[in-house]
Design an enzyme around this catalytic site. Structure first.
Site, PDB file in Angstrom:
ATOM      1  N   GLU A  25      -0.593   8.259   1.829  1.00  0.00           N
ATOM      2  CA  GLU A  25      -2.101   8.482   1.805  1.00  0.00           C
ATOM      3  C   GLU A  25      -2.561   9.424   3.343  1.00  0.00           C
ATOM      4  O   GLU A  25      -1.631   9.309   4.248  1.00  0.00           O
ATOM      5  CB  GLU A  25      -2.990   7.123   1.961  1.00  0.00           C
ATOM      6  CG  GLU A  25      -2.883   6.412   2.946  1.00  0.00           C
ATOM      7  CD  GLU A  25      -4.117   5.467   3.079  1.00  0.00           C
ATOM      8  OE1 GLU A  25      -5.094   5.816   3.368  1.00  0.00           O
ATOM      9  OE2 GLU A  25      -4.094   4.208   2.942  1.00  0.00           O
ATOM     10  N   LYS A 160      -6.436  -6.737   4.723  1.00  0.00           N
ATOM     11  CA  LYS A 160      -6.876  -7.489   6.015  1.00  0.00           C
ATOM     12  C   LYS A 160      -8.124  -8.516   5.612  1.00  0.00           C
ATOM     13  O   LYS A 160      -8.891  -8.144   4.541  1.00  0.00           O
ATOM     14  CB  LYS A 160      -7.679  -6.229   6.756  1.00  0.00           C
ATOM     15  CG  LYS A 160      -6.700  -5.292   7.667  1.00  0.00           C
ATOM     16  CD  LYS A 160      -7.516  -4.711   8.702  1.00  0.00           C
ATOM     17  CE  LYS A 160      -6.615  -3.722   9.304  1.00  0.00           C
ATOM     18  NZ  LYS A 160      -6.508  -2.534   8.752  1.00  0.00           N
TER      19      LYS A 160
END
Ligand code: PSU
Ligand code: MN
Length: 304
Positions: A25, A160
């Site tokens: 990405e 996260k």
């Protein structure tokens, strides 16, 4: 082939010859890390993929073209422009392409463009997910919707703790996305190897991952597969310390009224700021680790 898609010649050749290709990405380059570490990391990740026998295809939107595979100059351009480049998720694609603009692709758009190009495996750092407080804000990353509908295997280091991890797993379950733990039964939490939450299945080798992906294709199933690969022990951070930093970053985002697509980049930048260089080094190392696993899985897939 989509009329707006440019597949880099080296990538197109590898796909045509049935050789392994790994997508990468570009939001991580322009919005996820500061310059010049972002460019150095992006180039180093490509090298790791090559060293492990696969061809890297970094994905972005440049001048309105959907690019699968970038030159070193194009990576440098995206890294230098940084936050000036539009962070492009699914809803941004049509407008950016119509306007001939640039876009840094998130996990969602990287999956879309990889799929258009015929790339089956994609390595990243962390995916977007259900944000804490989503029960009132409704802030759920389009990455999860994409995983529910686009057939690409995404190798990440979990998600996260800026996110609500239990709700993120619930969402993936509802959308039928398998969550595999690489050599672990626990969902890794990006900077740390454990989260206290279970994955669906532990998978112990690239060959086994490739076999599951192949079977997914043979079954004709829609949607992606999420592979969660824990950060190497050596680089993992102290859970209490990083969670305190994340809480502080979230409080600051709330105080400043940050919302929408700004939330994730804001939180990532704050965490980096508060930890000094520590979280950045961990971030870089886990991306390298995911690139290795993705390349080895892509190679194993080509041998099936
Ligand atoms: N999580 C990370 N690092 C990142 C991102 C997420 O740990 O760089 C980036 C990815 O590009 C991901 C995007 O696809 O943020 C998700 O943004 P949002 O939550 O606005 O969908
Ligand atoms: Mn969001």
């Amino acid at each position: 082939m989509n009329q707006y898609l440019d597949v880099h010649p080296g990538v197109a050749q590898a796909i045509a010859q049935g050789r392994p290709v790994v997508a990468l990405e570009s939001t991580i380059i322009s919005h996820g890390m500061p310059y010049p570490q972002n460019v150095e990391t992006a180039l180093a990740v490509e090298k790791i993929i090559r060293d492990n026998g696969a061809v890297p295809a970094t994905i972005a939107i440049l001048g309105g073209r959907l690019k699968a595979g970038l030159s070193a100059e194009e990576i440098e351009y995206l890294g230098k422009k940084g936050q000036e480049v539009t962070k492009a998720s699914r809803r941004d694609l049509s407008t950016l392409v119509a306007w001939g603009a640039d876009g840094a692709t998130t996990v969602a758009t990287t999956m879309m463009i990889a799929h258009m190009a015929g790339i089956k495996i994609f390595a990243t750092g962390g995916i977007g997910g259900v944000h804490r407080g989503a029960e009132t804000t409704m802030d759920i990353s389009a990455d999860l919707e994409e995983l529910g509908q686009t057939d690409v295997m995404v190798v990440c280091a979990g998600a996260k703790a800026i996110l609500d991890l239990p709700l993120t797993l619930e969402y993936l379950e509802t959308h039928g996305v398998p969550v595999l733990g690489y050599q672990t039964k626990e969902l890794p939490a990006f900077y740390t190897r454990t989260s206290g939450l279970g994955v669906d299945y532990q998978v112990d080798s690239p060959e086994e991952l490739a076999n599951i992906l192949k079977t997914h294709h043979q079954l004709g199933l829609k949607g992606g597969i999420l592979v969660t690969n824990p950060i190497p022990e050596k680089y993992s951070m102290d859970a209490d310390a990083i969670n305190a930093v994340i809480d502080q970053a979230i409080a600051q985002a709330e105080a400043e009224g940050i919302h929408g697509k700004e939330t994730t980049p804001f939180l990532l930048a704050k965490v980096k700021e508060i930890t000094g260089g520590d979280s950045l080094e961990a971030n870089i190392q886990l991306v390298f680790n995911n690139a290795r696993l993705a390349a080895r899985t892509a190679e194993a897939y080509c041998k099936l």
